[in-house]
Design a protein around this motif. Structure first.
Motif, short mmCIF file in Angstrom:
data_model
loop_
_atom_site.label_atom_id
_atom_site.label_comp_id
_atom_site.label_asym_id
_atom_site.label_seq_id
_atom_site.Cartn_x
_atom_site.Cartn_y
_atom_site.Cartn_z
N ALA A 356 0.87 -1.11 0.06
CA ALA A 356 0.02 -0.11 -0.17
C ALA A 356 0.88 1.19 0.11
CB ALA A 356 -0.98 -0.25 1.13
N LEU A 357 2.17 1.20 0.62
CA LEU A 357 3.12 2.28 0.79
C LEU A 357 3.56 2.42 -0.52
CD1 LEU A 357 4.63 4.31 2.25
CD2 LEU A 357 5.98 2.64 2.82
N ASN A 358 3.82 1.53 -1.52
CA ASN A 358 4.18 1.65 -2.96
C ASN A 358 3.19 2.42 -3.58
OD1 ASN A 358 6.98 0.68 -3.81
ND2 ASN A 358 6.40 -0.46 -1.94
N ILE A 359 2.08 1.80 -3.39
CA ILE A 359 1.04 2.49 -4.38
C ILE A 359 0.59 4.07 -4.04
CG2 ILE A 359 -1.63 2.42 -4.70
CD1 ILE A 359 -0.35 0.21 -6.10
N ALA A 360 0.86 4.13 -2.65
CA ALA A 360 0.85 5.82 -2.31
C ALA A 360 2.03 6.47 -3.02
CB ALA A 360 0.66 5.79 -0.78
N LEU A 361 3.20 5.92 -3.15
CA LEU A 361 4.17 6.47 -3.62
C LEU A 361 3.93 6.84 -5.16
CD1 LEU A 361 7.37 4.92 -2.15
CD2 LEU A 361 6.47 7.30 -1.64
N PHE A 362 3.41 5.55 -5.83
CA PHE A 362 2.93 5.84 -7.22
C PHE A 362 2.20 6.84 -7.55
CE2 PHE A 362 -0.35 3.97 -10.35
CZ PHE A 362 0.12 4.22 -11.27
N VAL A 363 0.90 6.88 -6.77
CA VAL A 363 -0.28 7.83 -7.17
C VAL A 363 0.25 9.04 -6.62
CG1 VAL A 363 -2.57 8.45 -6.34
CG2 VAL A 363 -2.08 6.22 -6.60
N PHE A 364 0.87 9.33 -5.59
CA PHE A 364 1.24 10.66 -5.10
C PHE A 364 2.20 11.37 -6.08
CE2 PHE A 364 3.13 14.13 -2.38
CZ PHE A 364 1.72 14.73 -1.63
N ASN A 365 3.08 10.74 -6.82
CA ASN A 365 4.07 11.37 -7.65
C ASN A 365 3.49 11.54 -8.95
OD1 ASN A 365 7.29 11.51 -6.68
ND2 ASN A 365 6.43 9.59 -5.55
N LEU A 366 2.55 11.09 -9.26
CA LEU A 366 1.86 11.38 -10.37
C LEU A 366 0.88 12.79 -10.25
CD1 LEU A 366 0.31 7.66 -11.92
CD2 LEU A 366 2.51 9.18 -12.45
N ILE A 367 0.95 13.20 -9.17
CA ILE A 367 0.15 14.69 -8.92
C ILE A 367 0.82 15.73 -9.91
CG2 ILE A 367 -0.32 16.55 -7.64
CD1 ILE A 367 -0.63 14.49 -5.20
N PRO A 368 0.09 16.42 -11.05
CA PRO A 368 0.73 17.13 -12.08
C PRO A 368 1.26 18.44 -11.51
CG PRO A 368 -1.50 17.33 -12.25
CD PRO A 368 -1.47 16.22 -11.15
N LEU A 369 2.11 18.47 -10.28
CA LEU A 369 2.63 19.60 -9.99
C LEU A 369 4.09 19.49 -9.61
CD1 LEU A 369 -0.11 20.74 -7.29
CD2 LEU A 369 0.10 21.87 -9.38
N PRO A 371 7.36 19.99 -7.74
CA PRO A 371 8.50 19.12 -8.02
C PRO A 371 8.19 17.72 -8.15
CG PRO A 371 8.66 19.53 -5.74
CD PRO A 371 7.60 20.08 -6.17
N LEU A 372 7.08 17.25 -8.19
CA LEU A 372 6.82 15.74 -8.35
C LEU A 372 6.93 15.30 -9.83
CD1 LEU A 372 3.38 15.84 -6.13
CD2 LEU A 372 5.74 15.00 -5.51
N THR A 410 6.70 25.75 -7.45
CA THR A 410 7.28 24.69 -6.92
C THR A 410 7.74 24.85 -5.55
OG1 THR A 410 8.54 24.35 -9.04
CG2 THR A 410 9.41 23.23 -7.25
N VAL A 411 7.97 25.90 -5.14
CA VAL A 411 8.22 26.48 -3.84
C VAL A 411 7.02 26.21 -2.86
CG1 VAL A 411 9.08 28.37 -2.28
CG2 VAL A 411 10.40 27.81 -4.25
N VAL A 412 5.95 26.92 -3.62
CA VAL A 412 4.65 26.88 -2.67
C VAL A 412 4.29 25.36 -2.74
CG1 VAL A 412 2.23 27.32 -2.71
CG2 VAL A 412 3.93 28.97 -3.71
N VAL A 413 4.43 24.65 -3.65
CA VAL A 413 3.87 23.01 -3.31
C VAL A 413 4.88 22.54 -2.32
CG1 VAL A 413 3.83 20.97 -4.86
CG2 VAL A 413 3.19 23.12 -5.71
N ALA A 414 6.32 22.65 -2.46
CA ALA A 414 7.42 22.19 -1.41
C ALA A 414 6.82 22.52 -0.03
CB ALA A 414 8.56 22.58 -1.79
N VAL A 415 6.49 23.76 0.13
CA VAL A 415 6.11 24.53 1.39
C VAL A 415 4.92 23.56 1.96
CG1 VAL A 415 5.15 26.21 3.07
CG2 VAL A 415 7.02 26.51 1.46
N LEU A 416 3.77 23.44 1.28
CA LEU A 416 2.51 22.68 1.48
C LEU A 416 2.88 21.33 1.68
CD1 LEU A 416 0.16 24.22 -1.34
CD2 LEU A 416 0.27 24.79 1.39
N LEU A 417 3.82 20.61 1.09
CA LEU A 417 3.84 19.17 1.14
C LEU A 417 5.02 19.26 2.61
CD1 LEU A 417 5.29 18.04 -2.34
CD2 LEU A 417 3.19 17.58 -1.09
N ILE A 418 5.67 19.99 3.02
CA ILE A 418 6.39 20.03 4.09
C ILE A 418 5.26 20.15 5.45
CG2 ILE A 418 8.04 21.25 5.66
CD1 ILE A 418 9.61 21.85 3.03
N GLY A 419 4.43 21.17 5.06
CA GLY A 419 3.43 21.48 6.35
C GLY A 419 2.65 20.11 6.43
#
Length: 437
Positions: A356-369, A371-372, A410-419
């Motif tokens: 399930a963790l690998n599926i999460a990595l698969f789906v999350f990295n496909l988000i079209p933003l 630095p993903l 990219t910076v805004v997305v990175a900040v949101l991901l860190i938050g």
């Protein structure tokens, strides 16, 4: 001993996470090298370097924070042109990104850069990482479902209840005036293997249960195997009110919110569970099902995160289907490893968590933003659209898309991901979820 088992579960998940991240980056590395791109670094983790070794032109290593990984490809973006000094925060960020990108382009390797590749090659490189996680998830699910099997009720009797208890009762033991259970009255014993019920041969407990449920008050001939011998019995199921459940095992309610019940035959037989190997197609099917569940979570992520924050403030229970941090997954793995259950059962649950963790990595990295990975795919596809339009309109080929202009996004997305990560880590430490209730 329980603490050691708990730590063992955490270590299992950390090793699995490291393997998942490492293979994700291999998914980028291999096609990049295949297509001739110069790869300067292959790193697992972020922050200070713990160890590294240069092999050929690529430095391979590990960094202190195992929360991800990266490969450094030459010329991710077109080289910058001379311009006036940057003014403002975002302009400075763009300029810094361009300078860092220029440093990756070595003299003599100007043709071995990422941005010069055809669009389809760039898409393959960026999708290689998520694809590797999806393949790994399929492999884990296949080993779990086809190699080990999925637990199902067998035709072996685990236990026989002594009496018939009313539906919905909290009573744990039989009283003297409770009617005897039909199975006990018929002489069915724990360890018996059901061969046929009502003259029909049964291969699963579900088949036997279906015959019993549709035969209240009817006398059924039952054949069991006991200590290697066939034994003939006669069983008459009693009529009992039982609540209806849906495909997921949840009670079906009427318009007033009351459970819907139906009259079924009841015998008082409980089956042993066993692992039944499934067809090889089951692994991919489970991966696809999990992908749909994770995609639904990602679509509803803002609301899910709001609920996580609200549970921290109000003390309300967390949504069991909500997001988790690495800390939360590690805690669940430790809890599973330390529980009082057969080793094989615990291993299957841990494998399911890792898949399930690998599926999460698969789906999350496909988000079209950015630095993903999905963001880089969108940039490449946009350039492909521009080039196609230029050919259709017979115009000169456009310049490569300069994605450094998207650094502010990219910076805004990175900040949101860190938050988001910080919120989930706090929630998993202060108000963790449990698989065991």
């Amino acid at each position: 001993m329980e603490i050691l088992l708990y730590l063992g579960g955490v270590v299992f998940m950390l090793i699995g996470l490291g393997l998942s991240i490492g293979l994700h980056e291999v998914g980028h590395l291999l096609p990049a090298k295949l297509f001739g791109v110069r790869v300067g670094q292959y790193m697992i983790g972020f922050g200070p370097r713990l160890w590294s070794k240069r092999i050929g032109e690529t430095e391979y290593g590990f960094k202190a924070l195992p929360l991800g990984g990266f490969i450094s490809m030459s010329g991710m973006y077109p080289p910058s042109t001379k311009s006036a000094p940057a003014r403002g925060l975002f302009a400075s960020l763009v300029q810094d990104a361009r300078s860092a990108n220029d440093e990756t382009i070595a003299d003599g390797d100007e043709d071995r850069v990422f941005y010069r590749l055809p669009v389809w090659k760039r898409v393959i490189i960026m999708l290689g990482g998520p694809a590797m996680n999806f393949v790994l998830a399929i492999a884990i699910f296949t080993i779990m479902a086809s190699g080990i099997g999925i637990q199902q009720a067998s035709t072996t009797v685990a236990s026989v209840t002594e009496c018939v208890l009313p539906a919905g009762t909290t009573q744990q033991s039989c009283a003297s005036d409770d009617p005897a259970a039909p199975a006990a009255e018929a002489g069915v014993r724990a360890g018996d293997v059901l061969i046929s019920v009502g003259g029909e041969r049964v291969r699963t407990f579900a088949e036997a249960s279906a015959i019993i449920q549709r035969s209240p008050g009817e006398q059924l001939d039952v054949v069991v195997e006991r200590a290697g011998e066939r034994v003939d019995l006669t069983l008459t199921p009693v009529a009992a009110e039982r609540g209806q459940v849906d495909a997921e095992g949840r009670p079906v309610l009427d318009d007033q919110g009351e459970p819907i019940t139906r009259t079924v035959g009841y015998a008082g037989i409980f089956a042993q569970s066993e692992y039944v190997p499934q067809p090889l197609a089951t692994g991919p099917e489970l991966a696809i099902q999990q992908t749909g569940a994770v995609a639904s979570l990602v679509v509803n992520l803002p609301a899910k995160l709001w609920n996580v924050g609200a549970s921290l403030v109000t003390g309300a229970e967390r949504d069991p289907n909500g997001p988790l941090s690495v800390v939360g997954v590690g805690r669940l793995a430790g809890e599973v490893a330390a529980t009082d259950a057969p080793v094989l059962n615990r291993l299957v649950v841990l494998m399911n968590l890792l898949a399930a963790l690998n599926i999460a990595l698969f789906v999350f990295n496909l988000i079209p933003l950015l630095p993903l990975d999905g963001g880089h795919v969108v940039v490449a596809l946009w350039e492909g659209v521009k080039r196609a339009w230029a050919r259709i309109t017979r115009r000169p080929a456009p310049k490569p898309v300069d994605a450094t202009r998207l650094v502010p996004v990219t910076v805004v997305v990175a900040v949101l991901l860190i938050g988001m990560g910080a919120l989930l880590i706090v929630a998993d430490l202060v108000k963790p979820m449990s698989l065991l209730g």
